[in-house]
Design a protein around this motif. Structure first.
Motif, PDB file in Angstrom:
ATOM      1  N   THR A   1       0.834  -1.185   0.000  1.00 40.00           N
ATOM      2  CA  THR A   1       0.000   0.000   0.000  1.00 40.00           C
ATOM      3  C   THR A   1       0.875   1.244   0.000  1.00 40.00           C
ATOM      4  O   THR A   1       1.873   1.312   0.722  1.00 40.00           O
TER       5      THR A   1
ATOM      6  N   LYS B   1      -8.634  -2.304  -1.564  1.00 36.32           N
ATOM      7  CA  LYS B   1      -8.615  -0.972  -2.162  1.00 36.32           C
ATOM      8  C   LYS B   1      -7.212  -0.382  -2.139  1.00 36.32           C
ATOM      9  O   LYS B   1      -6.767   0.235  -3.112  1.00 36.32           O
ATOM     10  N   GLN B   2      -6.486  -0.584  -1.036  1.00 38.58           N
ATOM     11  CA  GLN B   2      -5.171   0.027  -0.896  1.00 38.58           C
ATOM     12  C   GLN B   2      -4.071  -0.748  -1.624  1.00 38.58           C
ATOM     13  O   GLN B   2      -3.052  -0.169  -2.003  1.00 38.58           O
ATOM     14  N   THR B   3      -4.247  -2.042  -1.805  1.00 38.99           N
ATOM     15  CA  THR B   3      -3.186  -2.859  -2.409  1.00 38.99           C
ATOM     16  C   THR B   3      -3.521  -3.360  -3.802  1.00 38.99           C
ATOM     17  O   THR B   3      -2.629  -3.762  -4.555  1.00 38.99           O
TER      18      THR B   3
ATOM     19  N   GLU C   1       0.131   3.991   1.119  1.00 40.90           N
ATOM     20  CA  GLU C   1      -0.225   4.842   2.246  1.00 40.90           C
ATOM     21  C   GLU C   1       0.382   4.301   3.537  1.00 40.90           C
ATOM     22  O   GLU C   1       0.316   3.100   3.818  1.00 40.90           O
TER      23      GLU C   1
END
Length: 319
Positions: free
Chosen positions: A202, A245-247, A204
């Protein structure tokens, strides 16, 4: 890589030699063309290859048996020139093939529309993203879909060429060429590309990134969705949504891929027993380890180790 072209040319010339030795006629006349303004092809190795001709001197309307594209081209202008020539030449050829990144040029020329195809594992995602109408095959060393053939990395082009020789001239000739070159006529066990899956991280900073680091250090723990969600104080459903969603990958697929990569490392770098490797990487037992390898790589852990393990020093070198 010059041995894409020269290796394929050697295979075809060996086929010719066996045919003439048995009193027959040659089957192949090879012409190597370059996109350069001169005939010299500069290889990555620093060596040079003198091509027979230049692409701009080849009439695309002439009937040909086989067109093979080796490599992807260096710059966009070069790629456009090749793709434009292919779009005119392919309809006049019995078959068209690509080696490695050449599949992207076939796609650019419109030759892979609604066809199955493959390419080098580093370019698989690029091919799928740029040409959504291509049915991208991620496993095979080469793919034939009608008159269009595509292959994976460089040496996969040799497997493709042997298959073409078998189609053109029969099994026995292809077998003889393979044996002369000390090659398999067909890759054992339906060999797949042994690519390393690049596990996404990710972008983030936060709990998901921290969790990914923790997972890598605790592969033999319970990594169920429920346990992972609990570690980041989320519900299982919300955790799965946020992680994906992030990865860009589901937690389950991420876990299996990272365990597979860890098992590959251990097979390559250690002589641990398969049962131990399965336990250390969280795959449970050797039977499950085998299932994961066969599903992803079409090869057993034992066969994988035989191909990629660190070479053990001989007794003579140790003395």
């Amino acid at each position: 890589m010059l041995f894409e072209s020269t290796g394929i040319a050697d295979l075809l010339q060996w086929a010719n030699r066996f045919l003439t030795d048995s009193g027959g006629d040659i089957a192949y006349q090879v012409t190597i063309a370059t996109t350069q303004s001169h005939h010299v092809v500069h290889g990555y190795s620093g060596l040079k290859l003198l091509a027979n001709t230049r692409l701009i001197d080849l009439d695309p309307t002439i009937k040909r048996h086989t067109i093979m594209v080796t490599g992807r081209g260096g710059i966009e202008q070069e790629r456009s020139i090749i793709a434009d020539w292919l779009s005119l030449a392919a309809p006049n050829a019995i078959r068209t093939a690509s080696i490695c990144g050449g599949a992207l040029l076939l796609a650019q020329a419109g030759l892979l529309e609604h066809r199955k195809a493959t390419t080098h594992w580093r370019l698989i995602n690029l091919l799928a993203e740029q040409y959504p109408n291509v049915s991208v095959e991620r496993g095979p060393m080469f793919v034939q879909d009608g008159p269009v053939w595509t292959s994976a990395g460089v040496t996969a082009g040799f497997d493709l060429t042997l298959a073409m020789i078998e189609q053109d001239c029969g099994y026995h000739l292809a077998r003889d060429v393979a044996q002369e070159m000390v090659m398999f006529l067909r890759c054992p066990g339906g060999q797949a590309q042994f690519s390393r899956y690049r596990l996404p991280e990710t972008p983030e900073l936060g709990p998901i990134r921290d969790l990914q680091i923790w997972i890598q250090e605790h592969l033999n723990h319970d990594l169920s969705i429920e346990r992972l969600a609990d570690r980041v104080s989320m519900s299982p459903r919300n955790f799965a949504r946020v992680f994906s969603k992030q990865t860009g990958i589901t937690p389950a697929k991420y876990i299996e891929e990272i365990r597979l990569n860890a098992a590959r490392d251990k097979l390559e770098q250690s002589m641990d027993r398969l049962e131990r490797i399965a336990q250390d990487t969280g795959l449970g037992n050797s039977l499950n380890l085998r299932r994961v390898f066969e599903r992803h790589l079409q090869v057993t852990p034992k066969a994988y180790r035989e191909r990629f393990a660190i070479r053990q020093p001989s007794a003579e070198n140790l003395s």
